[in-house]
Write an enzyme that holds these catalytic residues in place. Structure first.
Site, PDB file in Angstrom:
ATOM      1  CG  ASP A 424      -1.550   1.365   1.559  1.00  0.00           C
ATOM      2  OD1 ASP A 424      -2.217   1.901   0.648  1.00  0.00           O
ATOM      3  OD2 ASP A 424      -1.714   1.730   2.632  1.00  0.00           O
ATOM      4  CE  LYS A 425       0.307   7.275  -2.889  1.00  0.00           C
ATOM      5  NZ  LYS A 425       0.474   8.559  -1.626  1.00  0.00           N
ATOM      6  CB  THR A 426      -1.389   6.599   1.941  1.00  0.00           C
ATOM      7  OG1 THR A 426      -1.555   7.272   0.768  1.00  0.00           O
ATOM      8  CG2 THR A 426      -1.347   7.723   3.004  1.00  0.00           C
ATOM      9  CB  THR A 574      -1.699   3.669  -4.338  1.00  0.00           C
ATOM     10  OG1 THR A 574      -2.439   4.957  -3.596  1.00  0.00           O
ATOM     11  CG2 THR A 574      -1.371   3.978  -5.880  1.00  0.00           C
ATOM     12  N   GLY A 575      -4.833   3.683  -4.011  1.00  0.00           N
ATOM     13  CA  GLY A 575      -6.003   4.579  -4.485  1.00  0.00           C
ATOM     14  C   GLY A 575      -5.815   5.893  -5.088  1.00  0.00           C
ATOM     15  CE  LYS A 602      -6.042  -0.093  -1.811  1.00  0.00           C
ATOM     16  NZ  LYS A 602      -5.349   0.282  -0.600  1.00  0.00           N
ATOM     17  CG  ASP A 622      -3.586   1.105   6.889  1.00  0.00           C
ATOM     18  OD1 ASP A 622      -4.312   0.201   6.532  1.00  0.00           O
ATOM     19  OD2 ASP A 622      -3.868   2.555   7.025  1.00  0.00           O
ATOM     20  CG  ASP A 626      -4.171  -1.558   2.778  1.00  0.00           C
ATOM     21  OD1 ASP A 626      -4.612  -0.923   1.881  1.00  0.00           O
ATOM     22  OD2 ASP A 626      -3.646  -0.777   3.668  1.00  0.00           O
TER      23      ASP A 626
END
Length: 731
Positions: A424-426, A574-575, A602, A622, A626
Site C-alpha cells: 500500500d502507498k499511504t 494505491t487508490g 485491491k 495498515d 487493506d
C-alpha cells in the site's frame, strides 16, 4: 485501532469524498472478508495431536498453558512453570549424580573393565554385588524412561523413550538372568554407563532447550511488580501492579519500568522500548504520547494515566501471540514426525536383525544382545523430534523481541517463497502526511527566503498544505517573519503583508484566473508528476513555486533495494491518482504499480497477480482499508500497528512504521526454514551414518561401539540440534 491509523487512505490532498467512500468500503469489505479470514486462521488454531517428541520438547521448553496474563497470573504462573521445569532439570541432574556414584563399584569390579586396565580384584559373590548396584541404577535412573514409554504407548506413538526403555530392560534382564539362572557373560558396566550417559544427555539437553526459550521468558520478566499511584491529594502510594485499573494515575521515575499501557499526562522523558518493539533508539515521550508496559523510562519523571491492564496490555497480547505461534504446528514438523516414527520402527527392526545376524555368525548371545542394544540406543529419534519445534520456538520469540509479531505460523513459513511484495502507498511506503518535496525559485530569490515568506502566511492556516509548508520551514530552522493584514482568498489561497510587501500563496487556479503564465519547465515537470504545487507572489510578481506530496519514507528506499537484491518483485497498490503513483514508483524503483484502485478492488489485483502471473504474493498495508487484500495474499503483513496487535486480517504484524521490517520478516522466514533443514539433515544424516556403525559393520577392523558410546553419540546429536536452533538470529 491506534488513532494514527486513521489517516486519509491513498487520497490526494483535499479529496475528502474519496477518503470517506474508501473508509465505508473498507468496513464493508472487512465484514465480507471475515469468513475467509476465519477459515485462513483456523489453520493456525489447529493444534493437531503432537508426537511424543514434540510433547517432550515443548514440555521441556516451558511452553505449556500460562493462562490469562493478568499481571499477578503472568508472574505467578510463569514462576510456577519455570519452577516446574527447573525441578525437571534438577531431577535429571540428581538421578545422574546418584547413578554415577553407584556406578563406581560396578565399573571397578566389572571383569571387562579389570581386563582393560589389567588388574584383578574379586571375591565370592561379586556378581551379586554388581547385580545389586545395577538394579538400583536401573530402577532409580530408568524411571523417567519408563514413564516416557507409558506416555508414548498411550498416544500410540512409540519413540525415543520407548527405545531407551527397551534397550536398558534388555541389557538388565539378560545380565540378571546370567547371574541368577543361565550361564553367560553379563554386561552390567555397559548397562550403568548407558543409563549414566542417557541421564547426563537429558540433563544437558534440557538445559539447552530451556535456554532456547529464554527470549519468551524474558518478555514475561519485563513487567515490574509494583507501581507508584498518585492519589487525588497528590500523595503517592506504592501498590501491586495487579491492582492497577484504567484511569489510575501512576508516577514513573527515571530508570523504572512502565507498569501498564497508558498515556503521558505530565512530564517528558526518553523511553527505551527496544525489547518490545525492536526500536533501538529511546523514544521521546511527552504529554499525549502512549507508553507500553515493560518499557524502561529514561532521564525524566513522567506521570501516566493507565489505559490497559492485565491481559489487555500490549506485552500480554504479544506473549499470547508468541505462545500461539509456537504451539502452531509447522508443516515441516509433519515430515519430521513421520521420519521420527519410521526411524523408531527402523531402530526396533534393525536391532532385531542385528541380533539375528550376530547370533547366526556364532558370536554368542551377550555380543549379539550388546549390538542390538547399541543399535536401538543410537537410533533414538530424539534429535529428529526436536529439530523443528526448537527452531519454531526460537524464531517466534526472536521476532517478538524485534516488533515482528507472527499470528499465523503457516503463512509466515510461506514467506520464504514469496515472489512479490505488494505495498500500500499511504502510510506504508510514504509517511501519510504532506511535505515539501521541491522548491523552485525565480528572479534569483534564495530558497530560504521563499520558504520564510510562505511560512509566514501558512502558519495562520490549518490546511494540510499549509501545515506541510510550515513543518518544512520549522525543520530547516528558518525564521518565520511576522505577517500583517492576513486574509484568505476563498478557494485560491492566502495573502498578507510581510516586510512591507504584499505576499500571496496561491493555487494554479488563481494564476489561471488572473492570466499569470507559467513558462518554467521545472514547474511543469512537478505538475506532471501529480504533485500539489502552490505559487508564491510578491507584489503580484511570481517569485517561486513549492511542490508538496505525501513524503516518501527514507527507509522505503533501503527496503526496496534490499528486496530487489533478494530477487523479490516490488509492486505498489494505491487508490491515489496515477501521476502521483507513477512518481512514487519511479522514485523507489518499483517493478510495477496499480493506481486509482478502490479498496474492494485491491483483493482482485492480488488474485490477478496470483493466478495470471503465478506469483506467491505478500501484501503490506495498515490493516484498515487493506483488510481484503491482506486476507487474499499468501502472506498478509500489517505495518505500523503500534500497540494494536489484534489486527484480524494480518498474518504478521509489524509494530513499527518501518518498511525495513518487511525485509527482516522475509529473511527470518528464510533463515528459520534453513535452520529446520539443517537440523533435519543433521538428525537424519547422523542416523544414516551411526546405525551401521552401531550394528558392527566395522567389527573386522576392530571398531565396535558400546551401548554407552551409542548413548553419547545420540545425546550429542540432540544437543547439537538444540545449539543450532539457538544460533538462529534476526539478520
Amino acid at each position: 485501532m491506534d488513532s494514527k491509523k486513521h489517516h486519509p487512505k491513498d487520497s490526494e490532498h483535499g479529496d475528502h469524498s474519496k477518503h470517506v467512500s474508501e473508509e465505508h468500503m473498507a468496513h464493508a469489505q472487512h465484514e465480507g472478508g471475515e469468513h475467509e479470514k476465519h477459515v485462513k486462521h483456523e489453520e493456525m488454531q489447529q493444534h493437531a495431536d503432537h508426537s511424543m517428541h514434540e510433547k517432550h520438547a515443548m514440555e521441556e521448553e516451558g511452553h505449556g498453558e500460562h493462562g490469562e496474563h493478568e499481571e499477578h497470573a503472568m508472574h505467578g504462573e510463569h514462576e510456577g512453570h519455570e519452577g516446574h521445569h527447573e525441578m525437571m532439570v534438577k531431577d535429571f541432574k540428581k538421578r545422574f549424580i546418584v547413578s554415577a556414584i553407584l556406578s563406581v563399584p560396578v565399573l571397578f569390579f566389572s571383569p571387562t573393565v579389570q581386563g582393560a586396565f589389567q588388574y584383578n580384584i574379586s571375591f565370592t559373590g561379586v556378581e551379586y554385588m554388581l547385580l545389586f548396584f545395577s538394579s538400583i541404577i536401573f530402577f532409580y535412573g530408568g524411571i523417567p524412561f519408563f514413564k516416557g514409554l507409558v506416555d508414548e504407548f498411550k498416544k500410540e506413538l512409540p519413540g525415543m523413550m520407548t527405545l531407551v526403555a527397551i534397550a536398558i530392560t534388555a541389557a538388565y534382564a539378560y545380565s540378571a538372568a546370567v547371574v541368577l539362572i543361565i550361564p553367560g557373560k553379563f554386561f552390567f558396566w555397559e548397562l550403568v554407563t548407558l543409563l549414566d550417559v542417557m541421564l547426563l544427555g537429558h540433563w544437558l539437553e534440557m538445559k539447552s532447550i530451556l535456554g532456547a526459550s529464554k527470549a519468551l521468558e524474558s518478555l514475561v520478566k519485563l513487567m515490574p511488580s509494583t507501581a507508584h499511584v498518585v492519589q487525588p491529594d497528590g500523595s503517592i502510594v506504592e501498590v501491586e501492579v495487579a491492582s492497577l485499573k484504567p484511569g489510575d494515575k501512576v508516577l514513573v521515575r527515571p530508570g523504572e519500568k512502565v507498569p501498564a499501557d497508558g498515556e503521558v499526562i505530565s512530564g517528558a522523558s526518553s523511553v527505551n522500548e527496544a525489547f518490545l518493539t525492536g526500536e533501538s533508539v529511546p523514544v521521546r515521550k511527552s504529554e499525549g504520547d502512549e507508553v507500553i508496559a515493560g518499557s524502561i523510562n529514561g532521564e525524566g519523571a513522567i506521570t501516566i494515566e493507565i489505559k490497559r491492564t492485565g491481559k489487555d496490555t500490549y506485552l500480554s497480547q504479544v506473549i499470547d501471540l508468541v505462545k500461539q505461534a509456537q504451539a502452531t504446528r509447522s508443516k515441516t514438523q509433519d515430515l519430521a514426525n513421520k521420519a521420527a516414527f519410521v526411524l523408531t520402527l527402523v531402530a526396533v527392526i534393525g536391532g532385531a536383525i542385528t541380533f539375528g545376524i550376530w547370533m547366526s555368525l556364532g558370536k554368542g548371545l551377550a555380543f549379539a544382545l550388546e549390538r542390538m542394544v547399541t543399535v536401538i540406543v543410537i537410533a533414538c529419534p530424539h534429535a529428529l523430534g526436536l529439530a523443528v519445534p526448537l527452531v519454531v520456538s526460537v524464531s517466534t520469540a526472536i521476532s517478538a523481541n524485534n516488533g515482528l509479531l507472527i499470528r499465523n505460523r503457516t503463512a509466515f513459513e510461506r514467506g520464504r517463497n514469496i515472489d512479490a511484495i505488494v505495498f500500500d502507498k499511504t502510510g506504508t511506503l510514504t509517511k501519510g502526511e504532506f511535505g515539501v518535496t521541491d522548491i523552485v525559485t525565480l528572479d534569483e530569490m534564495p530558497e530560504e527566503e521563499l520558504l520564510s515568506i510562505a511560512g509566514a502566511l501558512e502558519i495562520n492556516s490549518e490546511h494540510p498544505i499549509a501545515q506541510g509548508i510550515v513543518r518544512t520551514v520549522q525543520e530547516k530552522g528558518i525564521t518565520i517573519p511576522a505577517v500583517e493584514e492576513f486574509k484568505a482568498i476563498p478557494g485560491r489561497g492566502v495573502q498578507g503583508r510581510v516586510d512591507g510587501k504584499n505576499i500571496m500563496v496561491v493555487s494554479p487556479g488563481y494564476l489561471r484566473d488572473n492570466g499569470i503564465s507559467i513558462e518554467d519547465e521545472r514547474i511543469q515537470t512537478l505538475q506532471s508528476q501529480g504533485k500539489t504545487t502552490v505559487f508564491v507572489l510578491s507584489d503580484n510578481r511570481l517569485v517561486g513555486a513549492i511542490a508538496l506530496a505525501d513524503i516518501i519514507r527514507p527507509e522505503s528506499r533501503e527496503a526496496i533495494a534490499e528486496l530487489k537484491k533478494m530477487g523479490i518483485q516490488t509492486i505498489m497498490l494505491t487508490g491515489d491518482n496515477r501521476l502521483v503513483a507513477k512518481w512514487v514508483a519511479e522514485e523507489l524503483g518499483l517493478d510495477q504499480f496499480f493506481a486509482e484502485v478502490l479498496p474492494h478492488e485491491k483483493s482482485e489485483v492480488i488474485t490477478k497477480l496470483q493466478e495470471e502471473q503465478g506469483l506467491i504474493v505478500a501484501m503490506v498495508g495498515d490493516g484498515v482499508n487493506d483488510a481484503p487484500a491482506l486476507v487474499k495474499a499468501d502472506l498478509g503483513i500489517a505495518i505500523g500497528a503500534g500497540t494494536d496487535v489484534a489486527i484480524e486480517s494480518a498474518d504478521v504484524i509489524l509494530v513499527r512504521d518501518d518498511p525495513r521490517d518487511i525485509v527482516a520478516i522475509i529473511k527470518l522466514a528464510r533463515s528459520t526454514f534453513r535452520k529446520m533443514q539443517e537440523n533435519l539433515a543433521w538428525a537424519t544424516g547422523y542416523n544414516t551414518f551411526a546405525l551401521p556403525l552401531a550394528a558392527g559393520i566395522l567389527y573386522n577392523w576392530g571398531v565396535v561401539l558400546t551401548p554407552a558410546m551409542g548413548a553419547v553419540l545420540m545425546s550429542l546429536s540432540t544437543v547439537i540440534v538444540a545449539f543450532n536452533a539457538k544460533r538462529l538470529r534476526l539478520e
